[in-house]
Design a protein around this motif. Structure first.
Motif, PDB file in Angstrom:
ATOM      1  N   GLY A  19      50.476  57.141  91.411  1.00 41.60           N
ATOM      2  CA  GLY A  19      51.187  55.877  91.540  1.00 41.60           C
ATOM      3  C   GLY A  19      51.781  55.357  90.248  1.00 41.60           C
ATOM      4  N   THR A  20      52.794  54.517  90.396  1.00 41.07           N
ATOM      5  CA  THR A  20      53.420  53.811  89.276  1.00 41.07           C
ATOM      6  C   THR A  20      53.576  52.344  89.666  1.00 41.07           C
ATOM      7  N   MET A  21      53.083  51.450  88.807  1.00 40.87           N
ATOM      8  CA  MET A  21      53.281  50.007  89.001  1.00 40.87           C
ATOM      9  C   MET A  21      54.460  49.557  88.147  1.00 40.87           C
ATOM     10  N   VAL A  22      55.415  48.888  88.764  1.00 39.33           N
ATOM     11  CA  VAL A  22      56.573  48.375  88.036  1.00 39.33           C
ATOM     12  C   VAL A  22      56.594  46.859  88.166  1.00 39.33           C
ATOM     13  N   PRO A  41      44.461  54.995  86.612  1.00 41.06           N
ATOM     14  CA  PRO A  41      44.875  56.311  86.108  1.00 41.06           C
ATOM     15  C   PRO A  41      46.364  56.597  86.234  1.00 41.06           C
ATOM     16  N   GLY A  42      47.090  55.773  86.992  1.00 44.12           N
ATOM     17  CA  GLY A  42      48.532  55.957  87.122  1.00 44.12           C
ATOM     18  C   GLY A  42      49.290  55.318  85.964  1.00 44.12           C
ATOM     19  N   ARG A  43      50.562  55.056  86.173  1.00 47.56           N
ATOM     20  CA  ARG A  43      51.452  54.542  85.140  1.00 47.56           C
ATOM     21  C   ARG A  43      51.807  53.078  85.405  1.00 47.56           C
ATOM     22  N   GLY A  44      52.081  52.328  84.331  1.00 54.39           N
ATOM     23  CA  GLY A  44      52.553  50.952  84.451  1.00 54.39           C
ATOM     24  C   GLY A  44      53.790  50.735  83.599  1.00 54.39           C
ATOM     25  N   ILE A  45      54.769  50.012  84.151  1.00 57.80           N
ATOM     26  CA  ILE A  45      56.035  49.778  83.446  1.00 57.80           C
ATOM     27  C   ILE A  45      56.421  48.309  83.590  1.00 57.80           C
ATOM     28  N   PHE A  46      56.822  47.695  82.478  1.00 57.34           N
ATOM     29  CA  PHE A  46      57.291  46.315  82.469  1.00 57.34           C
ATOM     30  C   PHE A  46      58.801  46.281  82.256  1.00 57.34           C
TER      31      PHE A  46
END
Length: 393
Positions: A87-90, A127-132
């Motif tokens: 997963g990726t949180m944006v 464990p996934g990615r996060g982007i602001f």
């Protein structure tokens, strides 16, 4: 005759306002579905299909609770448990209300820092990615000093999160920035605030931007989309390109009668008829953050013209505090801006789905090539929230 006119006209106006208010009350906070999508519950991804990647799209989270009780973040944590490292949180901008991350000593600093720490921790433990992304409030609501405010937030996130590509596009530049999230799924990030910013905005190698003419941005974006037309492209930004809400020129009857509530919700001073001048101005000419404003209109026109050259693009913004989905000329436009606030959204028009509620959209890509969007909203009684809409795109 004049007496009848003075009586009949106000009565008709009041009757119109009363009827319109009654109509709004019937669907406020209730989902709207285009007729062809009313039976969306009957459709779902095949149960034996493996998830390739999932993207949670959280907009306008800038007023979240920092004590662990925030329902949207709890819903996001449930999504994290479901998808794990796939997963990726944006975060789609307006990460901090009211003015982003001010310098130390400012009266808003402590609360802003606590909220930003809460968002960062939600990614650190995942464990996934996060982007602001940056939004207008992160840029000091578009005023002078917004560039410095934005850089301060970007630096804070990068120092505390310690993940590559955690704030995009970097250095306040327009972008586009791109990341390959999974096979056949490309993320493209655009800094739409750059185009509507009133204060200073960076351009050229002196500020770390790869070009000195904004026309090059549109050339690069078009080449990027053309070069990757063989795969699914998810474009994220702060400002939506289609909206049935306030920034799209849609207002409630209450806003027509009580226009001063735009300054503060307690300013309930009735100004019928005259009060309609404010919504009319916002609809026709626009504030700096409205689609009808000259800068926003010019940016939107250029982007839409490029996007219409391609099929199956997915564009997601926040800005309006609600949940919306549009299908226009083979492309998909989403508003996912109710991460911490909600606001009126009008039903109908070009919208396929619209809802005024706290929550966010999720994009799921599966190993069989299918791509589905989901709208999830919070629920105090159900830990996993509520699924309000789902569609294969």
């Amino acid at each position: 005759m004049l007496v009848y006119f003075l009586i009949i006209v106000p009565v008709l106006v009041l009757a119109f306002f009363a009827f319109s208010y009654w109509q709004e009350r019937k669907y406020r906070r209730k989902p709207f579905y285009k007729l062809s999508d009313v039976g969306w519950q009957r459709h779902a991804p095949p149960p034996d299909t493996d998830l390739l990647h999932s993207v949670a799209l959280l907009g306008d989270v800038g007023a979240i609770a920092t004590d662990g009780t925030d329902l949207v973040l709890q819903l996001a944590q449930q999504w994290q448990h479901q998808v794990g490292e796939k997963g990726t949180m944006v975060f789609l901008g307006d990460n901090l209300y009211p003015i982003g991350l001010p310098e130390a000593g400012n009266r808003h600093r402590d609360l802003a820092e606590a909220r930003l720490n809460t968002l960062i921790e939600s990614i650190k433990n995942y464990p996934g990615r996060g982007i602001f992304l940056g939004g207008n409030h992160d840029w000091l609501k578009g005023r002078e000093g917004g560039y410095e405010q934005q850089l301060r937030q970007e630096q804070y996130v990068e120092e505390h999160l310690q993940q590559p590509d955690s704030y995009l596009p970097p250095k306040g530049c327009p972008g586009p920035s791109c990341l390959q999230l999974a096979d056949n799924l490309l993320l493209v990030v655009i800094n739409t605030q750059w185009f509507v910013q009133r204060g200073f905005k960076p351009m050229g190698s002196k500020y770390g931007c790869p070009y000195s003419d904004i026309e090059e941005f549109f050339v690069r974006l078009n080449k990027l989309l053309k070069r990757n037309s063989h795969q699914r492209i998810l474009i994220t930004a702060h400002h939506p390109l289609y909206s049935n809400a306030m920034h799209g020129g849609k207002f409630t009857i209450k806003q027509h009668i009580f226009p001063l509530t735009a300054l503060h919700k307690r300013f309930l001073i009735p100004l019928p008829v005259f009060g309609s001048l404010y919504p009319f101005y916002r609809k026709m000419f626009g504030a700096y953050e409205d689609m009808s404003h000259g800068k926003y209109k010019k940016m939107r026109k250029r982007l839409v013209r490029i996007f219409h050259r391609y099929d199956n693009l997915i564009y997601v913004g926040g800005h309006d505090h609600n949940l919306q989905y549009f299908e226009v000329q083979g492309n998909h436009y989403i508003v996912s801006g109710s991460g911490s606030k909600t606001a009126f959204v009008k039903k109908g028009g070009k919208a396929t789905f619209a809802l005024e509620d706290l929550g966010f959209f999720v994009l799921n890509c599966y190993s069989n090539g299918q791509v589905w969007i989901e709208c999830r909203t919070v629920s105090e009684s159900q830990e996993n929230g509520l699924l309000m809409f789902r569609k294969r795109i």
